[in-house]
Scaffold this motif. Structure first.
Motif, PDB file in Angstrom:
ATOM      1  N   ARG A 135       4.652   6.273  -7.666  1.00  0.00           N
ATOM      2  CA  ARG A 135       4.738   4.813  -7.669  1.00  0.00           C
ATOM      3  C   ARG A 135       4.843   4.271  -9.091  1.00  0.00           C
ATOM      4  O   ARG A 135       5.613   3.350  -9.371  1.00  0.00           O
ATOM      5  N   LEU A 178       0.222   4.723  -2.323  1.00  0.00           N
ATOM      6  CA  LEU A 178      -1.114   4.653  -2.919  1.00  0.00           C
ATOM      7  C   LEU A 178      -2.062   5.625  -2.222  1.00  0.00           C
ATOM      8  O   LEU A 178      -3.271   5.531  -2.340  1.00  0.00           O
ATOM      9  N   ALA A 179      -1.488   6.574  -1.489  1.00  0.00           N
ATOM     10  CA  ALA A 179      -2.333   7.419  -0.646  1.00  0.00           C
ATOM     11  C   ALA A 179      -2.998   8.555  -1.405  1.00  0.00           C
ATOM     12  O   ALA A 179      -3.877   9.217  -0.888  1.00  0.00           O
ATOM     13  N   GLY A 180      -2.587   8.797  -2.624  1.00  0.00           N
ATOM     14  CA  GLY A 180      -3.200   9.903  -3.353  1.00  0.00           C
ATOM     15  C   GLY A 180      -2.735   9.929  -4.794  1.00  0.00           C
ATOM     16  O   GLY A 180      -1.910   9.111  -5.201  1.00  0.00           O
ATOM     17  N   VAL A 181      -3.279  10.879  -5.530  1.00  0.00           N
ATOM     18  CA  VAL A 181      -2.939  11.003  -6.944  1.00  0.00           C
ATOM     19  C   VAL A 181      -1.440  11.258  -7.115  1.00  0.00           C
ATOM     20  O   VAL A 181      -0.793  10.692  -7.999  1.00  0.00           O
ATOM     21  N   PHE A 230       0.698   8.189  -6.140  1.00  0.00           N
ATOM     22  CA  PHE A 230       0.481   7.121  -7.114  1.00  0.00           C
ATOM     23  C   PHE A 230       1.264   7.393  -8.402  1.00  0.00           C
ATOM     24  O   PHE A 230       1.802   6.471  -9.026  1.00  0.00           O
ATOM     25  N   LEU A 246       0.798  -1.221   0.000  1.00  0.00           N
ATOM     26  CA  LEU A 246       0.000   0.000   0.000  1.00  0.00           C
ATOM     27  C   LEU A 246       0.830   1.270   0.000  1.00  0.00           C
ATOM     28  O   LEU A 246       0.277   2.368   0.006  1.00  0.00           O
TER      29      LEU A 246
END
Lengths: 545, 297
Positions: free
Chosen positions: A303, A294-297, A300, A291
């Motif tokens: 990532r 993956l906390a936000g735009v 991400f 995870l």
């Protein structure tokens, strides 16, 4: 239950006479024709251009002698290939652009092959195709044949323009055939990795790794006499061993042809043994959730860029490490031969007599992979949109500005990381071999090209807003297009105004001299303007679906 | 609530010469489960793209709870969306996608999400590239239902689900309705709309043909009456409300009936009617009434 049986004779076959295979071939050709045409024109055109400039470069008899002497230096051989047959227009052309164009063709062949085979399969579009009468193996064979047209056409074009420039036909044929075979080899390699791995990105990555190690094997084999045999294991090495215009050997080309056939056969055999949408290697079917990022735009976007950034950094970093390791040897050699340094300057490598001068010249080239990285990443962003992956993010409380802003930020950060890694690798290489290049000097040298990289970003963002289909092309324009423009303008002695259109014309050779602040500022302002206009376009246009 | 959950006025979208949506004016009050029916290509997805601000209208405007659809940050903080053809990041697992959706979406009830994962029987540990169409749809549905967004926009959400999962879907819609959430459900499946919706809008060739309650929609349409008789054939010509009289067999008559049945019953009273069936038309047939004659543009 005879009532349920339909007699074959009673089933109408309205189009049985039509060849389903031809339709598949046409489909495959349609997917590569535009890029293929650009590649063929670029390869033949650049070859013709350099062959035409030979007369001017070699007008000075002293220059000829210097260029000959270059052949003796292992470092020069490592970086630019063995300078064989420089006393002929053909040999000069092969040395000057042969490897560059071979790498270009090989890279295109890989990207095109995985895109239209594994890429199409990934999206599920092949499911429908394979529900037809052709089995997977036949569909793959027809797609490979379609991609193969491009290397063959490029090789033919190269041979034709070399013959037309008055170089010996045998050398032209060997070089043209070698380049074509190299392209075909990488079509086969990409086809093979696309059968082994069940997704497009790792298949492309593996094939590019094969290309990179082939290039590295050739470099090491050229540079270290004891390891010369390594070249027989590398497609680029075989190309060099064929010695166009010098030895004109056919055996290396036959080996390359045999390797291509073996790899193609392996790819087709593998295609017959695997499931559609599967590979010979399967990924684990389940795993724990990861995870992080993956906390936000914004996170991400970071990532998604990490994995490609790693691959690009390894490739570009290895090349610049090699440059760093050989810089002392090259500059020492050139410093002892002033006439030779002049010759190198004539051939396009200015002030290579010092480490600072040599690295400054090679740092300028770094703008091309860095700009290419930007173009590829922004292209992937638009592809995610057309593949409808972005729609769930866009349906959240996220503005369009934030959506593309996150991508711009992550891509910029990644490009700066890539460029910095190249600088660090060069510095490390020079330092290990006892050369004179400060860390600050190396970093200022690589950061000096950032305005061109950001110009690429501006162009890509502009395209994402107003012409999303052309993102990769327009994004690649400032760096790759600008470099080609400079080379072409120099070669044909174009008016200064044309040459000045290239951002490379305004780049100062850092760390040899101070950065050209005015030019850099102008480029940054242009980059910012393009970005703002691009974001404005992205805000108001319909998202693709 | 006084403000409608969803409002469109004169919403129009043209792509060159093609008019995908023509002058749509529609109000969906808060708390309603609204079905948006239409065949493929009628403009349902285009409408939703305009409502979500993914595409810009050529003319007209749309509001989500009074917020202009173009103000996506405010409008989307009040809705959750399930696209018609769900595409997921292939390298992320179901759990990772749900996590990403929860963090970027309008807020998620994680306990309810976990319950939905169980109920929809989704294995969230698999990478999305291995999911079937139905599983991709489940991921999107779970992500949407688990939000407490006051409006759920669902575009043909059950096309890939099996009957068992369709039942779970209906349960989830019911739970959303009970919580006061508004549901805008685009579909071409009548049974689904019939089962869960309060009101239906019918879209045909880019135009809103009708908006009615399910009951109202049925009432608008005629019943089919079949009678068997002995002896002389009943005379049904010129009876108000009776149309399309035909004889499907010996001693049988079939006709359609609109409006009050008394005149028809009086006409039948004079004959020796041995059997009589009255059949309500299915939504399917109502649907065909709308599209049967003018399905192609």
């Amino acid at each position: 239950m005879s009532a349920g049986v339909i007699s074959p004779a009673s089933v109408a076959r309205p189009h049985a006479a039509h060849a389903p295979g031809r339709a598949v071939t046409v489909l495959a050709i349609r997917q590569i024709r535009r890029g293929g045409l650009i590649v063929v024109v670029l390869l033949a055109g650049l070859t013709a251009l350099v062959a035409a400039t030979y007369g001017r470069v070699m007008a000075d008899p002293a220059a000829v002698g210097s260029m000959q002497a270059l052949a003796g230096n292992p470092a020069i051989r490592t970086l630019f290939g063995e300078p064989a047959g420089l006393d002929t227009a053909g040999g000069f052309t092969v040395w000057r652009v042969g490897t560059f164009l071979a790498v270009l063709l090989g890279t295109w062949a890989i990207l095109a092959t995985t895109r239209i085979t594994r890429g199409e399969e990934d999206t599920g579009r092949w499911d429908m195709l394979l529900a037809g009468r052709l089995p997977l193996r036949a569909v793959l064979a027809r797609h490979l044949a379609a991609v193969a047209i491009v290397p063959v056409a490029a090789g033919t074009g190269i041979a034709a323009v070399l013959v037309a420039s008055g170089t010996p036909a045998r050398g032209a044929l060997v070089h043209g055939a070698g380049t074509a075979l190299l392209g075909l080899f990488f079509v086969a390699v990409a086809a093979c990795t696309a059968q082994i791995l069940p997704a497009r990105a790792p298949a492309t990555g593996l094939a590019v790794a094969v290309l990179g190690s082939g290039l590295l094997a050739r470099m090491v084999g050229d540079g270290v006499t004891e390891l010369g045999r390594l070249r027989w294991l590398s497609p680029f090495g075989l190309l060099a061993l064929s010695g166009p215009y010098l030895q004109d050997r056919v055996l290396p080309l036959l080996l390359l042809l045999a390797a291509t056939l073996v790899v193609t056969a392996a790819a087709l055999a593998a295609a017959g043994r695997r499931e559609v949408r599967g590979g010979l290697v399967t990924f684990a079917s389940g795993r724990d959730a990861r995870l992080t990022l993956l906390a936000g735009v914004e996170t991400f976007a970071v990532r998604r860029v990490l994995r490609p950034l790693t691959g690009w950094t390894i490739g570009v970093g290895a090349y610049y490490l090699l440059i760093g390791l050989t810089a002392v040897s090259i500059t020492g050699f050139l410093a002892g031969n002033p006439a030779l340094a002049d010759g190198a300057a004539e051939a396009g490598f200015a002030e290579v007599g010092s480490v600072a001068g040599l690295t400054a010249t090679l740092f300028a080239i770094l703008a091309m992979p860095a700009g290419g990285f930007i173009a590829v990443r922004m292209g992937a962003f638009v592809t995610a949109e057309t593949d409808r992956l972005l729609v769930t993010l866009a349906a959240g409380p996220v503005s369009r500005t934030r959506l593309i802003g996150a991508e711009i930020t992550a891509t910029t950060g990644a490009a700066v990381t890539l460029v910095t890694a190249a600088g660090l690798a060069t510095w490390a290489g020079v330092t290990v071999t006892g050369g004179d290049l400060s860390l600050a000097g190396a970093l200022s040298g690589v950061w000096n090209i950032l305005p061109i990289v950001l110009l690429s970003l501006g162009a890509a963002v502009f395209a994402a807003g107003w012409a999303p289909r052309l993102v990769s092309l327009i994004g690649g324009l400032p760096a790759t297009g600008g470099f080609l423009l400079l080379v072409i303008a120099d070669s044909v002695a174009a008016p200064g105004g044309v040459r000045d259109l290239s951002p490379f014309a305004h780049l100062a050779p850092v760390p040899l001299s101070e950065p050209a602040w005015t030019a850099s500022t102008v480029m940054l302002v242009a980059a910012a303007a393009l970005t703002v206009v691009g974001v404005a376009g992205y805000r108001r246009r319909d998202l693709g679906s | 609530m006084s403000r409608p959950a969803l409002r469109a006025t004169g919403l129009t979208k043209r792509y060159g010469r093609l008019t995908a949506l023509d002058d749509l004016t529609l109000d969906v009050p808060a708390g309603e489960v609204f079905g948006f029916l239409g065949p493929n290509g009628a403009g349902k997805s285009t409408t939703i793209r305009l409502l979500l601000g993914l595409a810009r209208p050529t003319a007209g405007q749309a509001w989500i709870f009074g917020v202009a659809a173009s103000d996506v940050v405010r409008a989307h903080s009040q809705l959750a969306y399930v696209p018609a053809d769900v595409a997921l990041w292939p390298q992320l697992t179901g759990a990772e996608i749900l996590h990403l959706q929860a963090r970027t979406g309008p807020g998620t009830d994680e306990a309810y999400r976990d319950e939905l994962v169980e109920r929809f029987a989704l294995d969230p540990s698999k990478p999305a590239r291995t999911y079937s169409t139905g599983n991709r749809q489940k991921v999107a549905l779970i992500a949407a239902f688990a939000t407490r967004a006051p409006l759920l926009v669902l575009d043909e959400p059950t096309s890939g689900l099996d009957p068992l999962m369709e039942r779970e879907f209906r349960t989830a819609v019911g739970a959303a309705r009970d919580r006061g959430q508004t549901v805008f459900l685009s579909s071409h499946q009548l049974s689904e709309v019939e089962a869960v919706c309060d009101r239906v809008g019918i879209l045909r060739a880019g135009r809103l043909a009708d908006v009615a309650t399910i009951q109202g929609l049925r009432g608008l349409h005629r019943s089919e009456v079949t009678v068997s008789y002995a002896g002389a054939e009943p005379v049904l010509s010129a009876i108000p409300g009776v149309e399309a009289v035909d004889a499907p067999g010996e001693g049988r008559l079939r006709f359609t009936l609109t409006g009050p049945p008394a005149p028809a019953l009086r006409a039948l009273a004079g004959a020796d009617v041995t059997a009589m069936t009255v059949r309500e038309p299915s939504l399917e047939e109502i649907f065909l009434d709308y599209y049967g004659t003018e399905s192609a543009r």
